[in-house]
Design a protein around this motif. Sequence first.
Motif, PDB file in Angstrom:
ATOM      1  N   ARG A  87     -35.024 -23.620 -39.055  1.00 16.92           N
ATOM      2  CA  ARG A  87     -33.742 -23.124 -39.863  1.00 16.92           C
ATOM      3  C   ARG A  87     -34.157 -22.098 -41.105  1.00 16.92           C
ATOM      4  O   ARG A  87     -33.325 -21.715 -41.778  1.00 16.92           O
ATOM      5  N   TYR A 146     -30.133 -32.856 -33.134  1.00 21.38           N
ATOM      6  CA  TYR A 146     -30.759 -31.500 -32.966  1.00 21.38           C
ATOM      7  C   TYR A 146     -31.842 -31.543 -32.013  1.00 21.38           C
ATOM      8  O   TYR A 146     -32.007 -30.504 -31.213  1.00 21.38           O
ATOM      9  N   VAL A 204     -48.345 -44.398 -38.061  1.00 16.26           N
ATOM     10  CA  VAL A 204     -48.345 -43.719 -39.311  1.00 16.26           C
ATOM     11  C   VAL A 204     -49.122 -42.589 -39.587  1.00 16.26           C
ATOM     12  O   VAL A 204     -50.490 -42.511 -39.248  1.00 16.26           O
TER      13      VAL A 204
HETATM   14  N1  NAP Z   1     -44.429 -39.729 -41.084  1.00 22.31           N
HETATM   15  C1  NAP Z   1     -44.940 -40.588 -40.260  1.00 22.31           C
HETATM   16  O1  NAP Z   1     -45.887 -41.519 -40.600  1.00 22.31           O
HETATM   17  C2  NAP Z   1     -44.596 -40.492 -38.740  1.00 22.31           C
HETATM   18  C3  NAP Z   1     -45.034 -41.286 -37.911  1.00 22.31           C
HETATM   19  C4  NAP Z   1     -44.847 -41.352 -36.562  1.00 22.31           C
HETATM   20  C5  NAP Z   1     -44.032 -40.482 -35.957  1.00 22.31           C
HETATM   21  N2  NAP Z   1     -43.296 -39.483 -36.889  1.00 22.31           N
HETATM   22  C6  NAP Z   1     -42.536 -38.416 -36.604  1.00 22.31           C
HETATM   23  O2  NAP Z   1     -43.294 -37.199 -36.087  1.00 22.31           O
HETATM   24  C7  NAP Z   1     -42.214 -36.136 -36.204  1.00 22.31           C
HETATM   25  C8  NAP Z   1     -43.095 -35.251 -37.289  1.00 22.31           C
HETATM   26  O3  NAP Z   1     -43.127 -35.674 -38.514  1.00 22.31           O
HETATM   27  P1  NAP Z   1     -43.858 -34.843 -39.652  1.00 22.31           P
HETATM   28  O4  NAP Z   1     -44.160 -35.894 -40.862  1.00 22.31           O
HETATM   29  O5  NAP Z   1     -44.996 -33.961 -39.083  1.00 22.31           O
HETATM   30  O6  NAP Z   1     -42.607 -33.997 -39.938  1.00 22.31           O
HETATM   31  P2  NAP Z   1     -42.329 -33.205 -41.393  1.00 22.31           P
HETATM   32  O7  NAP Z   1     -43.491 -32.954 -42.098  1.00 22.31           O
HETATM   33  O8  NAP Z   1     -41.095 -34.066 -42.126  1.00 22.31           O
HETATM   34  O9  NAP Z   1     -41.630 -32.036 -41.082  1.00 22.31           O
HETATM   35  C9  NAP Z   1     -40.350 -32.067 -40.386  1.00 22.31           C
HETATM   36  C10 NAP Z   1     -39.732 -30.748 -39.789  1.00 22.31           C
HETATM   37  O10 NAP Z   1     -38.203 -30.763 -39.283  1.00 22.31           O
HETATM   38  C11 NAP Z   1     -37.595 -29.948 -39.820  1.00 22.31           C
HETATM   39  N3  NAP Z   1     -36.251 -30.382 -40.563  1.00 22.31           N
HETATM   40  C12 NAP Z   1     -36.100 -31.554 -41.172  1.00 22.31           C
HETATM   41  N4  NAP Z   1     -34.798 -31.587 -41.393  1.00 22.31           N
HETATM   42  C13 NAP Z   1     -34.256 -30.478 -40.905  1.00 22.31           C
HETATM   43  C14 NAP Z   1     -32.796 -30.294 -40.754  1.00 22.31           C
HETATM   44  N5  NAP Z   1     -32.026 -30.545 -41.460  1.00 22.31           N
HETATM   45  N6  NAP Z   1     -32.580 -28.939 -40.132  1.00 22.31           N
HETATM   46  C15 NAP Z   1     -33.531 -28.386 -39.311  1.00 22.31           C
HETATM   47  N7  NAP Z   1     -34.842 -28.640 -39.414  1.00 22.31           N
HETATM   48  C16 NAP Z   1     -35.085 -29.828 -40.375  1.00 22.31           C
HETATM   49  C17 NAP Z   1     -38.359 -29.423 -41.224  1.00 22.31           C
HETATM   50  O11 NAP Z   1     -38.032 -28.154 -41.583  1.00 22.31           O
HETATM   51  P3  NAP Z   1     -38.226 -27.605 -43.127  1.00 22.31           P
HETATM   52  O12 NAP Z   1     -39.524 -27.325 -43.315  1.00 22.31           O
HETATM   53  O13 NAP Z   1     -37.033 -26.288 -43.106  1.00 22.31           O
HETATM   54  O14 NAP Z   1     -37.553 -28.883 -43.814  1.00 22.31           O
HETATM   55  C18 NAP Z   1     -39.855 -29.668 -40.776  1.00 22.31           C
HETATM   56  O15 NAP Z   1     -40.123 -28.443 -39.852  1.00 22.31           O
HETATM   57  C19 NAP Z   1     -41.137 -36.640 -36.956  1.00 22.31           C
HETATM   58  O16 NAP Z   1     -40.138 -36.753 -35.845  1.00 22.31           O
HETATM   59  C20 NAP Z   1     -41.453 -38.132 -37.465  1.00 22.31           C
HETATM   60  O17 NAP Z   1     -40.239 -38.948 -37.285  1.00 22.31           O
HETATM   61  C21 NAP Z   1     -43.645 -39.444 -38.342  1.00 22.31           C
END
Ligand code: NAP
Length: 274
Positions: A87, A146, A204
């Motif tokens: 985005r 999305y 996590v």
């Molecule tokens: N956190 C955990 O412990 C965990 C565990 C298991 C699985 N997961 C899953 O793993 C995946 C990646 O996690 P992460 O922590 O690496 O992700 P993250 O750092 O939160 O990054 C999320 C990405 O999604 C984009 N995004 C978020 N909201 C958006 C919106 N409204 N429109 C367009 N783009 C959007 C962000 O873009 P911007 O930079 O522009 O915001 C960023 O590129 C996720 O699906 C999460 O649920 C997470």
Amino acid sequence: MNIFDSNWGKTLSFFTVFVVALAAVFNYLENSETDEIPRMDLNAMEENYRQKNRTCFILGASGETGKALLKEIVERNIFSKITLIGRRQLTFEDKAYENLVQKVVDFEKLDEYAEAFHGHDVGYCCLGTTKAKAGAEGFVRVDHDYVLKSAELAKAGGCSHFHLESSKGADKTSSFLYLKTKGQVEAEIEDLGFERFSVYRPAVLLVDREESRPAEWVAQQFLGAFSSVFPTMSISITTVARAMVVNTLKDGEKKVEILENKAICNFGKIGAKK
Ligand SMILES: NC(=O)c1ccc[n+]([C@@H]2O[C@H](COP(=O)([O-])OP(=O)(O)OC[C@H]3O[C@@H](n4cnc5c(N)ncnc54)[C@H](OP(=O)(O)O)[C@@H]3O)[C@@H](O)[C@H]2O)c1
């Protein structure tokens, strides 16, 4: 006064029982997952893959896993073209990133940006938000709508291998919104019929995040400290990213595959041997 008569005492006892029960469940899961680390000649696989001149796109390259994935992909130079779909425009100082193509899209009107999804052999999706950040509706919008729409456009645009970063416990029948949403989107993307669909279900994520996420921080402190006791409960983003790359190199694998945390760890270990 006896400590166990107080509310604090009761809370402490409850917490202890909860942690022990959780440990037992995860220990069971740990032992039920395969421990086998496949033998692979990574250098040969990378060279072989490079010869195929494949192209890829990454959704969520500004996020924590996405950044780590991009770094691995750029360093290994396995694609002839890398496109970031997001985005906002990202800036990189490292010269290694100068050939990246960036497509800035409005996720609310993705159909108008179908062209951005055309002509990629491989797609990686590391998109996601949280209920705390976006509210329940906003969370479903990002993590389901999305993601699914992007997968549809990628399939229509010729993508043959789609990688989805989902989550441990993803289950479309779950009563928890997070796990249910993750499970639903996995199932719906599977129905699109990609030649190959790889689902990653990490536990996590251990990450040094700039953004404040108190619940994640508490879980990380606990699980990070006890990662050798509870190895299936956490994973580093670098390991997830390496696993995605190693799995990409295993060309010609089965059509739909789900990599649970343990399998991700194993592939990540292979990817660490450069
Ligand atoms: N956190 C955990 O412990 C965990 C565990 C298991 C699985 N997961 C899953 O793993 C995946 C990646 O996690 P992460 O922590 O690496 O992700 P993250 O750092 O939160 O990054 C999320 C990405 O999604 C984009 N995004 C978020 N909201 C958006 C919106 N409204 N429109 C367009 N783009 C959007 C962000 O873009 P911007 O930079 O522009 O915001 C960023 O590129 C996720 O699906 C999460 O649920 C997470």
